[in-house]
Design a protein around this motif. Structure first.
Motif, PDB file in Angstrom:
ATOM      1  N   GLU A 130       0.816  -1.213   0.000  1.00 48.76           N
ATOM      2  CA  GLU A 130       0.000   0.000   0.000  1.00 48.76           C
ATOM      3  C   GLU A 130       0.852   1.266   0.000  1.00 48.76           C
ATOM      4  OE1 GLU A 130      -1.483  -2.723   1.533  1.00 48.76           O
ATOM      5  OE2 GLU A 130      -2.812  -2.695  -0.207  1.00 48.76           O
ATOM      6  N   GLN A 131       1.805   1.355   0.977  1.00 48.94           N
ATOM      7  CA  GLN A 131       2.612   2.574   0.990  1.00 48.94           C
ATOM      8  C   GLN A 131       3.802   2.392   0.069  1.00 48.94           C
ATOM      9  OE1 GLN A 131       4.057   1.052   4.169  1.00 48.94           O
ATOM     10  NE2 GLN A 131       2.088   0.505   5.020  1.00 48.94           N
ATOM     11  N   LEU A 132       4.849   3.185   0.301  1.00 48.75           N
ATOM     12  CA  LEU A 132       6.153   2.994  -0.326  1.00 48.75           C
ATOM     13  C   LEU A 132       6.096   2.782  -1.833  1.00 48.75           C
ATOM     14  CD1 LEU A 132       8.514   0.947   1.972  1.00 48.75           C
ATOM     15  CD2 LEU A 132       8.952   3.070   0.820  1.00 48.75           C
ATOM     16  N   MET A 133       5.898   3.822  -2.569  1.00 50.18           N
ATOM     17  CA  MET A 133       6.017   3.842  -4.036  1.00 50.18           C
ATOM     18  C   MET A 133       5.490   2.584  -4.727  1.00 50.18           C
ATOM     19  SD  MET A 133      10.097   3.408  -4.586  1.00 50.18           S
ATOM     20  CE  MET A 133      10.130   2.731  -6.168  1.00 50.18           C
ATOM     21  N   TYR A 134       4.292   2.644  -5.080  1.00 48.83           N
ATOM     22  CA  TYR A 134       3.781   1.515  -5.838  1.00 48.83           C
ATOM     23  C   TYR A 134       2.779   2.022  -6.848  1.00 48.83           C
ATOM     24  CZ  TYR A 134       1.654  -2.875  -6.996  1.00 48.83           C
ATOM     25  OH  TYR A 134       1.192  -3.940  -7.678  1.00 48.83           O
ATOM     26  N   PHE A 135       3.036   1.789  -8.116  1.00 46.51           N
ATOM     27  CA  PHE A 135       2.142   2.258  -9.168  1.00 46.51           C
ATOM     28  C   PHE A 135       1.515   1.076  -9.887  1.00 46.51           C
ATOM     29  CE2 PHE A 135       5.230   5.590  -8.487  1.00 46.51           C
ATOM     30  CZ  PHE A 135       4.412   6.687  -8.359  1.00 46.51           C
ATOM     31  N   GLY A 136       1.319  -0.009  -9.156  1.00 44.64           N
ATOM     32  CA  GLY A 136       0.837  -1.218  -9.801  1.00 44.64           C
ATOM     33  C   GLY A 136      -0.616  -1.115 -10.224  1.00 44.64           C
ATOM     34  N   PHE A 137      -1.016  -1.962 -11.162  1.00 47.52           N
ATOM     35  CA  PHE A 137      -2.402  -2.054 -11.604  1.00 47.52           C
ATOM     36  C   PHE A 137      -2.600  -3.492 -12.043  1.00 47.52           C
ATOM     37  CE2 PHE A 137       0.481  -0.265 -14.629  1.00 47.52           C
ATOM     38  CZ  PHE A 137       0.402  -1.143 -15.676  1.00 47.52           C
ATOM     39  N   SER A 138      -3.812  -3.863 -12.401  1.00 44.28           N
ATOM     40  CA  SER A 138      -4.004  -5.254 -12.795  1.00 44.28           C
ATOM     41  C   SER A 138      -3.343  -5.476 -14.156  1.00 44.28           C
ATOM     42  CB  SER A 138      -5.493  -5.569 -12.870  1.00 44.28           C
ATOM     43  OG  SER A 138      -6.064  -4.778 -13.864  1.00 44.28           O
ATOM     44  N   GLY A 139      -2.586  -6.552 -14.252  1.00 51.95           N
ATOM     45  CA  GLY A 139      -1.879  -6.830 -15.495  1.00 51.95           C
ATOM     46  C   GLY A 139      -0.529  -6.163 -15.574  1.00 51.95           C
ATOM     47  N   ASP A 140       0.019  -5.720 -14.436  1.00 48.84           N
ATOM     48  CA  ASP A 140       1.284  -4.991 -14.521  1.00 48.84           C
ATOM     49  C   ASP A 140       2.480  -5.888 -14.810  1.00 48.84           C
ATOM     50  OD1 ASP A 140       1.111  -6.241 -12.157  1.00 48.84           O
ATOM     51  OD2 ASP A 140       1.542  -4.507 -10.899  1.00 48.84           O
ATOM     52  N   ILE A 141       2.368  -7.191 -14.597  1.00 46.46           N
ATOM     53  CA  ILE A 141       3.527  -8.059 -14.879  1.00 46.46           C
ATOM     54  C   ILE A 141       3.888  -7.998 -16.346  1.00 46.46           C
ATOM     55  CG2 ILE A 141       4.266 -10.439 -14.971  1.00 46.46           C
ATOM     56  CD1 ILE A 141       2.981 -11.004 -12.480  1.00 46.46           C
ATOM     57  N   ILE A 142       2.863  -7.933 -17.194  1.00 42.26           N
ATOM     58  CA  ILE A 142       3.130  -7.910 -18.637  1.00 42.26           C
ATOM     59  C   ILE A 142       3.843  -6.618 -19.020  1.00 42.26           C
ATOM     60  CG2 ILE A 142       1.988  -7.920 -20.876  1.00 42.26           C
ATOM     61  CD1 ILE A 142      -0.157  -9.687 -19.413  1.00 42.26           C
ATOM     62  N   VAL A 143       3.425  -5.503 -18.397  1.00 48.61           N
ATOM     63  CA  VAL A 143       4.099  -4.230 -18.659  1.00 48.61           C
ATOM     64  C   VAL A 143       5.531  -4.271 -18.164  1.00 48.61           C
ATOM     65  CG1 VAL A 143       3.985  -1.759 -18.285  1.00 48.61           C
ATOM     66  CG2 VAL A 143       1.897  -3.059 -18.493  1.00 48.61           C
ATOM     67  N   ILE A 144       5.743  -4.902 -17.014  1.00 47.18           N
ATOM     68  CA  ILE A 144       7.106  -4.995 -16.478  1.00 47.18           C
ATOM     69  C   ILE A 144       7.998  -5.744 -17.457  1.00 47.18           C
ATOM     70  CG2 ILE A 144       8.494  -6.069 -14.672  1.00 47.18           C
ATOM     71  CD1 ILE A 144       6.273  -5.461 -12.730  1.00 47.18           C
ATOM     72  N   MET A 145       7.449  -6.837 -18.030  1.00 43.39           N
ATOM     73  CA  MET A 145       8.280  -7.611 -18.948  1.00 43.39           C
ATOM     74  C   MET A 145       8.603  -6.813 -20.199  1.00 43.39           C
ATOM     75  SD  MET A 145       7.215 -11.559 -18.480  1.00 43.39           S
ATOM     76  CE  MET A 145       5.590 -11.455 -19.089  1.00 43.39           C
ATOM     77  N   TYR A 146       7.684  -5.946 -20.623  1.00 43.78           N
ATOM     78  CA  TYR A 146       7.996  -5.069 -21.758  1.00 43.78           C
ATOM     79  C   TYR A 146       9.076  -4.075 -21.384  1.00 43.78           C
ATOM     80  CZ  TYR A 146       4.608  -6.276 -25.308  1.00 43.78           C
ATOM     81  OH  TYR A 146       3.934  -6.902 -26.301  1.00 43.78           O
ATOM     82  N   LEU A 147       8.912  -3.451 -20.210  1.00 44.39           N
ATOM     83  CA  LEU A 147       9.851  -2.392 -19.809  1.00 44.39           C
ATOM     84  C   LEU A 147      11.254  -2.937 -19.600  1.00 44.39           C
ATOM     85  CD1 LEU A 147       7.860  -0.140 -17.354  1.00 44.39           C
ATOM     86  CD2 LEU A 147       8.812   0.452 -19.553  1.00 44.39           C
ATOM     87  N   MET A 148      11.347  -4.197 -19.216  1.00 46.43           N
ATOM     88  CA  MET A 148      12.673  -4.757 -18.988  1.00 46.43           C
ATOM     89  C   MET A 148      13.463  -4.846 -20.283  1.00 46.43           C
ATOM     90  SD  MET A 148      11.799  -7.563 -16.113  1.00 46.43           S
ATOM     91  CE  MET A 148      13.204  -8.601 -16.293  1.00 46.43           C
ATOM     92  N   VAL A 149      12.779  -4.937 -21.409  1.00 49.99           N
ATOM     93  CA  VAL A 149      13.466  -5.021 -22.694  1.00 49.99           C
ATOM     94  C   VAL A 149      13.743  -3.631 -23.253  1.00 49.99           C
ATOM     95  CG1 VAL A 149      13.361  -6.084 -24.959  1.00 49.99           C
ATOM     96  CG2 VAL A 149      12.241  -7.151 -23.058  1.00 49.99           C
ATOM     97  N   PHE A 150      12.941  -2.658 -22.840  1.00 48.83           N
ATOM     98  CA  PHE A 150      13.017  -1.309 -23.394  1.00 48.83           C
ATOM     99  C   PHE A 150      14.428  -0.731 -23.359  1.00 48.83           C
ATOM    100  CE2 PHE A 150      12.825   3.251 -22.536  1.00 48.83           C
ATOM    101  CZ  PHE A 150      12.211   3.687 -23.678  1.00 48.83           C
TER     102      PHE A 150
END
Ligand code: SF4
Lengths: 180, 298
Positions: free
Chosen positions: B86-106
């Protein structure tokens, strides 16, 4: 003789950081190459002083020239030196870089490296042992910390003089005028 | 308040990542019976790179390369919860794992453009190797993650964390070993440590993509590498070790996972590119596939 300038606090921090983290570009000509593996590995371990080998001239701080330079290799060394990012330092290792050493009357090697590149520190010997290589690197680190290793400034200010010397020995000059 | 925590979190991850890099050098020195550099050596290295007086540029894309890397790593980090969600910097949303995998390649893709503008043959060789390796380790990694997503029935990182609540036997590393094994082997490839350091390989291709970068560019790349590396470890803690309730816990768990690629890297020599691809698409992918089928049949 460059007179001592007053440094402000940022320059002192700069010099301290560059003195504690020296990345070597080893130009292994001559016999000197064989003394460097023991300097790097377990026996003498230069990494404890923050001295590490660098991959390319762009990343390196020190150009370590280990021995005689033939006229052909001098060309490559000049090129590598000018590709390095300043502040950069040159170390001449072994008596061949100081005065020609036992190649004094050779027809195709240069005698004094200092005429062609600004050498910051020399390590005498034929061949210097790893102890003296590490000793020389530590001496250089002290000089940098005191803010007196200004070889690269000297080279930029006296580029014409260095170029004239280089062109005197390199007959077929096909390098760009300055490649940084 | 959220923005303050975000900035503090990024700085904290940066400092911890650089510390881990220095500690890694010290530990590997001790394994090789050397004294080794001080643990804070990497801070000095980065400071020195930032104080370089000249920084050669080869064009606009070349300048943007390290920026892409830094953007990619910070973007990845922002989507990964560091501590209690809940606290400490979190911008998650449903389906964020897929976005993370994209960003890791970016980051690596943007950097590929930069290294190509440097026009150094070693750089281009390194880039082609890096992208090949990327394609190789993505397969077991994605297979492992798909199993977790099926198990938690959600593609959201916070759901996966909450599915592991209650005791360490609920952690996916124990609950789903057939997902953990391929993912952790893929982690070896992601870290770029010894057996899979083919993209940089200093003795072969002179640090590959970084060959033409010096001075401040290199400092920026080392910084973003520290952030990216730690972000990936944090992701793995969240996926397999049940996340962490507070930052101290997270620091400890990241340290535990970090030891794994370090010690593997100290023992094994480097693979060839073709060997690495064959390795990743062989046993780890097979284990992942078997796990997937077993999970699907249940
Ligand atoms: S100084 Fe001696 S050891 Fe070194 S290159 Fe010259 S002859 Fe060889």
């Amino acid at each position: 003789m460059i007179e001592k300038k007053k440094r402000n606090i940022f320059q002192i921090i700069d010099d301290w950081a560059s003195a504690r983290s020296l990345w070597l570009l080893m130009y292994c000509t001559g016999c000197g190459a064989i003394e460097l593996p023991p300097t790097m590995t377990s026996r003498y371990d230069m990494e404890r002083f923050g001295i590490a080998p660098a991959g390319t001239p762009r990343q390196a701080d020190i150009l370590l020239i280990t021995g005689y330079l033939s006229i052909k290799t001098l060309k490559r060394v000049i090129r590598a030196y000018e590709q390095m990012q300043s502040p950069k330092y040159v170390i001449g290792l072994g008596s061949c870089t100081i005065n020609g050493g036992m190649y004094w009357d050779s027809y195709n090697t240069i005698k004094m490296l200092d005429l062609y590149l600004p050498v910051d520190i020399w390590i005498a010997g034929c061949m210097p042992r790893p102890e003296s290589v590490i000793g020389g690197l530590n001496k250089l680190s002290d000089i940098i910390k005191a803010g007196e290793a200004n070889g690269w400034k000297k080279y930029n200010e006296n580029l014409k003089w260095y170029r004239a010397n280089q062109k005197k020995v390199i007959k077929k000059w096909d390098l760009p005028e300055f490649n940084y | 308040m959220n923005i303050v925590w975000t900035v503090l979190g990024i700085i904290g991850v940066y400092i911890y990542g650089v510390f881990l890099m220095g500690l890694g050098r010290k530990i590997s020195a001790r394994v090789q019976l050397r004294y080794g550099p001080p643990v804070y050596q990497n801070y000095i290295d980065i400071l020195k790179l930032w104080t370089k007086k000249t920084n050669i540029s080869h064009g606009i894309m070349f300048d943007l390369g390290p920026v892409f890397l830094l953007t990619g790593s910070i973007g990845t980090l922002l989507l990964i919860p560091i501590a209690a969600t809940e606290q400490l910097m979190y911008f998650g949303f449903s389906g964020d794992i897929i976005v993370i995998m994209y960003l890791m390649v970016f980051g690596s893709l943007g950097f590929a453009l930069a290294a190509s503008q440097g026009a150094n043959p070693f750089g281009i060789m390194g880039i082609s190797r890096a992208l090949t390796l990327l394609a190789a380790y993505e397969l077991p990694f994605i297979l492992g993650i798909v199993i977790l997503m099926m198990d938690a029935n959600s593609a959201s990182l916070s759901n996966i964390i909450s599915h592991q609540a209650g005791g360490y036997m609920n952690w996916y590393i124990f609950k789903q070993p057939l997902a953990a094994i391929p993912a952790f082997i893929a982690l070896l490839g992601m870290m770029g440590k010894q057996p899979f350091d083919i993209p940089i390989a200093p003795q072969e291709i002179a640090t590959g993509p970084m060959a033409e970068f010096g001075g401040k560019y290199l400092g920026m790349m080392m910084s973003s590498h520290a952030i990216f590396m730690t972000a990936k470890y944090i992701l793995f803690v969240n996926l397999f070790l049940g996340g962490a309730g507070n930052p101290i816990n997270m620091i400890f768990k990241v340290f535990l996972i970090w030891l794994f690629p370090l010690f593997v890297g100290l023992v094994y020599p480097r693979f060839k590119t073709s060997q690495a691809v064959r390795f990743f698409w062989g046993v780890p992918s097979l284990i992942g596939l078997i796990g997937l089928i077993i999970h699907w049949l249940r």
